[in-house]
Design a protein around this motif. Structure first.
Motif, PDB file in Angstrom:
ATOM      1  N   GLU A 242       0.855  -1.200   0.000  1.00  0.00           N
ATOM      2  CA  GLU A 242       0.000   0.000   0.000  1.00  0.00           C
ATOM      3  C   GLU A 242       0.889   1.247   0.000  1.00  0.00           C
ATOM      4  O   GLU A 242       1.455   1.607   1.042  1.00  0.00           O
ATOM      5  CB  GLU A 242      -0.902   0.019   1.235  1.00  0.00           C
ATOM      6  CG  GLU A 242      -1.869  -1.135   1.322  1.00  0.00           C
ATOM      7  CD  GLU A 242      -3.137  -0.905   0.513  1.00  0.00           C
ATOM      8  OE1 GLU A 242      -3.258   0.140  -0.161  1.00  0.00           O
ATOM      9  OE2 GLU A 242      -4.013  -1.781   0.566  1.00  0.00           O
ATOM     10  N   GLU A 243       0.973   1.910  -1.143  1.00  0.00           N
ATOM     11  CA  GLU A 243       1.859   3.063  -1.279  1.00  0.00           C
ATOM     12  C   GLU A 243       1.497   4.218  -0.337  1.00  0.00           C
ATOM     13  O   GLU A 243       2.378   4.865   0.234  1.00  0.00           O
ATOM     14  CB  GLU A 243       1.822   3.550  -2.726  1.00  0.00           C
ATOM     15  CG  GLU A 243       3.212   3.795  -3.258  1.00  0.00           C
ATOM     16  CD  GLU A 243       3.225   3.896  -4.767  1.00  0.00           C
ATOM     17  OE1 GLU A 243       3.478   4.990  -5.243  1.00  0.00           O
ATOM     18  OE2 GLU A 243       2.954   2.871  -5.441  1.00  0.00           O
ATOM     19  N   ASP A 244       0.179   4.436  -0.176  1.00  0.00           N
ATOM     20  CA  ASP A 244      -0.267   5.545   0.685  1.00  0.00           C
ATOM     21  C   ASP A 244       0.101   5.308   2.148  1.00  0.00           C
ATOM     22  O   ASP A 244       0.240   6.239   2.925  1.00  0.00           O
ATOM     23  CB  ASP A 244      -1.787   5.737   0.569  1.00  0.00           C
ATOM     24  CG  ASP A 244      -2.176   6.365  -0.761  1.00  0.00           C
ATOM     25  OD1 ASP A 244      -1.271   6.812  -1.494  1.00  0.00           O
ATOM     26  OD2 ASP A 244      -3.377   6.422  -1.067  1.00  0.00           O
ATOM     27  N   PHE A 245       0.223   4.048   2.509  1.00  0.00           N
ATOM     28  CA  PHE A 245       0.641   3.687   3.866  1.00  0.00           C
ATOM     29  C   PHE A 245       2.138   3.942   4.010  1.00  0.00           C
ATOM     30  O   PHE A 245       2.591   4.571   4.975  1.00  0.00           O
ATOM     31  CB  PHE A 245       0.315   2.206   4.116  1.00  0.00           C
ATOM     32  CG  PHE A 245       0.783   1.683   5.439  1.00  0.00           C
ATOM     33  CD1 PHE A 245       0.096   1.974   6.606  1.00  0.00           C
ATOM     34  CD2 PHE A 245       1.921   0.882   5.524  1.00  0.00           C
ATOM     35  CE1 PHE A 245       0.530   1.483   7.834  1.00  0.00           C
ATOM     36  CE2 PHE A 245       2.358   0.390   6.742  1.00  0.00           C
ATOM     37  CZ  PHE A 245       1.660   0.687   7.893  1.00  0.00           C
ATOM     38  N   LEU A 246       2.884   3.478   3.020  1.00  0.00           N
ATOM     39  CA  LEU A 246       4.347   3.628   3.038  1.00  0.00           C
ATOM     40  C   LEU A 246       4.763   5.089   3.088  1.00  0.00           C
ATOM     41  O   LEU A 246       5.624   5.474   3.887  1.00  0.00           O
ATOM     42  CB  LEU A 246       4.950   3.009   1.775  1.00  0.00           C
ATOM     43  CG  LEU A 246       5.132   1.508   1.711  1.00  0.00           C
ATOM     44  CD1 LEU A 246       5.860   1.150   0.427  1.00  0.00           C
ATOM     45  CD2 LEU A 246       5.902   0.992   2.904  1.00  0.00           C
ATOM     46  N   ASP A 247       4.136   5.909   2.221  1.00  0.00           N
ATOM     47  CA  ASP A 247       4.514   7.326   2.139  1.00  0.00           C
ATOM     48  C   ASP A 247       4.357   8.022   3.481  1.00  0.00           C
ATOM     49  O   ASP A 247       5.259   8.728   3.930  1.00  0.00           O
ATOM     50  CB  ASP A 247       3.638   8.053   1.095  1.00  0.00           C
ATOM     51  CG  ASP A 247       4.035   7.680  -0.322  1.00  0.00           C
ATOM     52  OD1 ASP A 247       5.107   7.053  -0.476  1.00  0.00           O
ATOM     53  OD2 ASP A 247       3.284   8.000  -1.260  1.00  0.00           O
ATOM     54  N   ALA A 248       3.188   7.805   4.106  1.00  0.00           N
ATOM     55  CA  ALA A 248       2.917   8.495   5.374  1.00  0.00           C
ATOM     56  C   ALA A 248       3.830   7.975   6.480  1.00  0.00           C
ATOM     57  O   ALA A 248       4.420   8.765   7.233  1.00  0.00           O
ATOM     58  CB  ALA A 248       1.453   8.312   5.758  1.00  0.00           C
ATOM     59  N   MET A 249       3.977   6.662   6.560  1.00  0.00           N
ATOM     60  CA  MET A 249       4.803   6.096   7.635  1.00  0.00           C
ATOM     61  C   MET A 249       6.270   6.497   7.460  1.00  0.00           C
ATOM     62  O   MET A 249       6.942   6.844   8.439  1.00  0.00           O
ATOM     63  CB  MET A 249       4.661   4.582   7.685  1.00  0.00           C
ATOM     64  CG  MET A 249       5.379   3.997   8.877  1.00  0.00           C
ATOM     65  SD  MET A 249       5.017   2.270   9.114  1.00  0.00           S
ATOM     66  CE  MET A 249       3.905   2.366  10.492  1.00  0.00           C
ATOM     67  N   ALA A 250       6.750   6.469   6.219  1.00  0.00           N
ATOM     68  CA  ALA A 250       8.147   6.848   5.964  1.00  0.00           C
ATOM     69  C   ALA A 250       8.379   8.305   6.361  1.00  0.00           C
ATOM     70  O   ALA A 250       9.391   8.631   6.991  1.00  0.00           O
ATOM     71  CB  ALA A 250       8.481   6.629   4.498  1.00  0.00           C
ATOM     72  N   THR A 251       7.448   9.191   6.003  1.00  0.00           N
ATOM     73  CA  THR A 251       7.599  10.613   6.355  1.00  0.00           C
ATOM     74  C   THR A 251       7.664  10.775   7.872  1.00  0.00           C
ATOM     75  O   THR A 251       8.515  11.503   8.396  1.00  0.00           O
ATOM     76  CB  THR A 251       6.400  11.424   5.795  1.00  0.00           C
ATOM     77  OG1 THR A 251       6.286  11.144   4.410  1.00  0.00           O
ATOM     78  CG2 THR A 251       6.583  12.907   5.999  1.00  0.00           C
ATOM     79  N   ARG A 252       6.776  10.089   8.577  1.00  0.00           N
ATOM     80  CA  ARG A 252       6.737  10.210  10.045  1.00  0.00           C
ATOM     81  C   ARG A 252       8.024   9.664  10.677  1.00  0.00           C
ATOM     82  O   ARG A 252       8.535  10.226  11.635  1.00  0.00           O
ATOM     83  CB  ARG A 252       5.521   9.459  10.604  1.00  0.00           C
ATOM     84  CG  ARG A 252       4.202  10.026  10.110  1.00  0.00           C
ATOM     85  CD  ARG A 252       3.048   9.344  10.763  1.00  0.00           C
ATOM     86  NE  ARG A 252       2.871   9.835  12.126  1.00  0.00           N
ATOM     87  CZ  ARG A 252       2.168   9.191  13.067  1.00  0.00           C
ATOM     88  NH1 ARG A 252       1.618   8.036  12.786  1.00  0.00           N
ATOM     89  NH2 ARG A 252       2.046   9.702  14.266  1.00  0.00           N
ATOM     90  N   MET A 253       8.531   8.586  10.115  1.00  0.00           N
ATOM     91  CA  MET A 253       9.769   8.007  10.664  1.00  0.00           C
ATOM     92  C   MET A 253      10.959   8.920  10.388  1.00  0.00           C
ATOM     93  O   MET A 253      11.816   9.107  11.249  1.00  0.00           O
ATOM     94  CB  MET A 253      10.016   6.625  10.057  1.00  0.00           C
ATOM     95  CG  MET A 253       9.131   5.557  10.634  1.00  0.00           C
ATOM     96  SD  MET A 253       9.514   3.998   9.839  1.00  0.00           S
ATOM     97  CE  MET A 253       8.787   2.863  10.987  1.00  0.00           C
ATOM     98  N   LYS A 254      10.974   9.501   9.178  1.00  0.00           N
ATOM     99  CA  LYS A 254      12.069  10.423   8.833  1.00  0.00           C
ATOM    100  C   LYS A 254      12.030  11.636   9.748  1.00  0.00           C
ATOM    101  O   LYS A 254      13.064  12.129  10.189  1.00  0.00           O
ATOM    102  CB  LYS A 254      11.948  10.855   7.361  1.00  0.00           C
ATOM    103  CG  LYS A 254      12.431   9.792   6.382  1.00  0.00           C
ATOM    104  CD  LYS A 254      12.185  10.230   4.946  1.00  0.00           C
ATOM    105  CE  LYS A 254      12.401   9.089   3.982  1.00  0.00           C
ATOM    106  NZ  LYS A 254      11.876   9.356   2.643  1.00  0.00           N
ATOM    107  N   ASP A 255      10.811  12.131  10.033  1.00  0.00           N
ATOM    108  CA  ASP A 255      10.665  13.264  10.957  1.00  0.00           C
ATOM    109  C   ASP A 255      11.175  12.917  12.354  1.00  0.00           C
ATOM    110  O   ASP A 255      11.458  13.794  13.148  1.00  0.00           O
ATOM    111  CB  ASP A 255       9.186  13.701  11.042  1.00  0.00           C
ATOM    112  CG  ASP A 255       8.729  14.452   9.789  1.00  0.00           C
ATOM    113  OD1 ASP A 255       9.601  14.922   9.033  1.00  0.00           O
ATOM    114  OD2 ASP A 255       7.510  14.556   9.563  1.00  0.00           O
ATOM    115  N   ARG A 256      11.261  11.628  12.648  1.00  0.00           N
ATOM    116  CA  ARG A 256      11.768  11.178  13.952  1.00  0.00           C
ATOM    117  C   ARG A 256      13.245  10.793  13.870  1.00  0.00           C
ATOM    118  O   ARG A 256      13.768  10.103  14.753  1.00  0.00           O
ATOM    119  CB  ARG A 256      10.923  10.005  14.463  1.00  0.00           C
ATOM    120  CG  ARG A 256       9.592  10.474  15.040  1.00  0.00           C
ATOM    121  CD  ARG A 256       8.559   9.376  15.103  1.00  0.00           C
ATOM    122  NE  ARG A 256       7.315   9.852  15.706  1.00  0.00           N
ATOM    123  CZ  ARG A 256       6.409  10.610  15.090  1.00  0.00           C
ATOM    124  NH1 ARG A 256       6.606  10.985  13.829  1.00  0.00           N
ATOM    125  NH2 ARG A 256       5.322  11.006  15.721  1.00  0.00           N
TER     126      ARG A 256
END
Lengths: 142, 221
Positions: A11-25
């Motif tokens: 699920e690309e929409d899942f990956l994009d959001a989770m990756a952004t949040r992890m990068k922000d951390r």
């Protein structure tokens, strides 16, 4: 030190959001929607943790897990699934998964698991180095 | 004609369970995407509250992904509702084309898991049949499951409902590996029981690489 994480989910929409949040951390994150590409990435890169969806197209998540553990035994893999069953959890742990988390995941919990994964991987890598040194010393009769 | 209720009942229950599990899995995926994107919006809000300049574009993507997933969830639930109500009446006037579209949507995740694409070819006009909706869906699923296994290298199954003299037909086509497929066990006991209940026929055309399911206009007289 920032953890290097590979996120695998179809699920690309899942990956994009989770990756952004992890990068922000502060994490270093790679993503892929393909099991085959995930295996390639694991072969080529040194990840502290892989967060892997159990239900992947064409290749079952458990198969991906087994193959990754053969290629990189020290790799820490956290499985994500829509429905966690006891049977699947037991199978996943048997095949070397570090943990099994149900979707939707709490990012705080997942981040904590990734920190643990990174520490665990470091212990395994150090142990491997120690064993190599020991073997070398025995061979040289030092 | 007597129905093989034992087989139809067991097959139907398995089918209902399989579809329900798949639908619930899909809904979980939708919720997981909404969860992550809502979490991202929350992260951005916290950053903005701390005085960090946030490009409005950063809000746009998660918000639009949430909208998209809500629409997807709504479609899944509508399909689930139609599927659940298919057991309401023993006989119902249906559009075969519409039923095929519903089964295609419900089977999409299974197809994706096998790397197969389902292509629904639309009918020029409704294809009416009076039949048992649930048994029809069960039979379509079993044929679709078999057809996906015969898709071959193209990994594509084409589906079409069409009228024929005295009834209707569903065509599963471009089954590249149909000639190589082990068709000795297909149709098996389950398919035969469902075919009998619907007064339907199943013909495998190996040379044409097609599977045809034919139905009378009315399943019961």
């Amino acid at each position: 030190m920032s953890e290097k994480v590979l996120l695998v989910d179809d699920e690309e929409d899942f990956l994009d959001a989770m990756a952004t949040r992890m990068k922000d951390r502060g994490m270093e994150v790679s993503t892929t929607t393909s099991a085959a590409e995930a295996l390639k990435k694991v072969e080529e890169g040194a990840y502290d943790a892989v967060v892997l969806d159990l239900m992947m197209p064409e290749m079952d998540g458990l198969e991906v897990l087994k193959t990754m553990k053969v290629k990189r035994p020290e790799l820490q893999i956290i499985l994500l699934t829509g429905h966690a069953t006891v049977q699947k959890s037991v199978e996943a742990i048997k095949f070397g998964a570090m943990d099994f988390i149900e979707k939707p995941a709490d990012l705080k919990v997942l981040t904590e698991k990734i920190h643990q994964a990174s520490a665990q991987k470091m212990v395994l890598v150090e142990k491997k180095i120690q064993e190599k040194i020991k073997k070398l010393m025995q061979e040289k009769a030092w | 004609m007597s129905w093989n209720w034992e087989v139809i009942g067991e097959t139907g229950l398995q089918f209902f369970g399989k579809m329900s599990a798949s639908i619930s899995h899909e809904i979980k995926n939708v919720m997981a995407i909404i969860n992550e994107n809502a979490g991202l919006l929350e992260d951005l809000t916290v950053m903005a509250e701390k005085g960090m300049p946030i490009d409005p574009q950063r809000w746009k993507a998660p918000a639009s992904r949430i909208m998209k997933q809500i629409q997807r969830g709504d479609d899944i639930i509508k399909g689930m509702n139609r599927f659940a109500h298919s057991v309401d009446e023993p006989l119902r006037q249906m559009d075969l084309s519409d039923t095929l579209a519903l089964m295609g949507a419900l089977s999409d995740r299974f197809a994706a898991m096998r790397g197969v694409t389902l292509v629904l070819e639309s009918a020029s006009s409704p294809v009416p049949v009076l039949t048992n909706a649930f048994i029809l869906q069960n039979l379509i699923w079993l044929c679709l499951d078999f057809a996906m296994g015969c898709a071959g290298a193209s990994k594509t199954v084409f589906l079409k409902a069409e009228k024929r003299e005295g009834g209707a037909k569903i065509r599963f086509s471009k089954l590249q590996d149909l000639a190589k497929a082990e068709t000795g066990s297909f149709p098996g006991e389950r398919e035969r029981a469902l075919l009998q209940a619907l007064k339907a026929d199943l013909v495998i055309y190996k040379e044409m690489k097609e599977l045809h399911l034919t139905f009378p206009v009315q399943a019961e007289g």
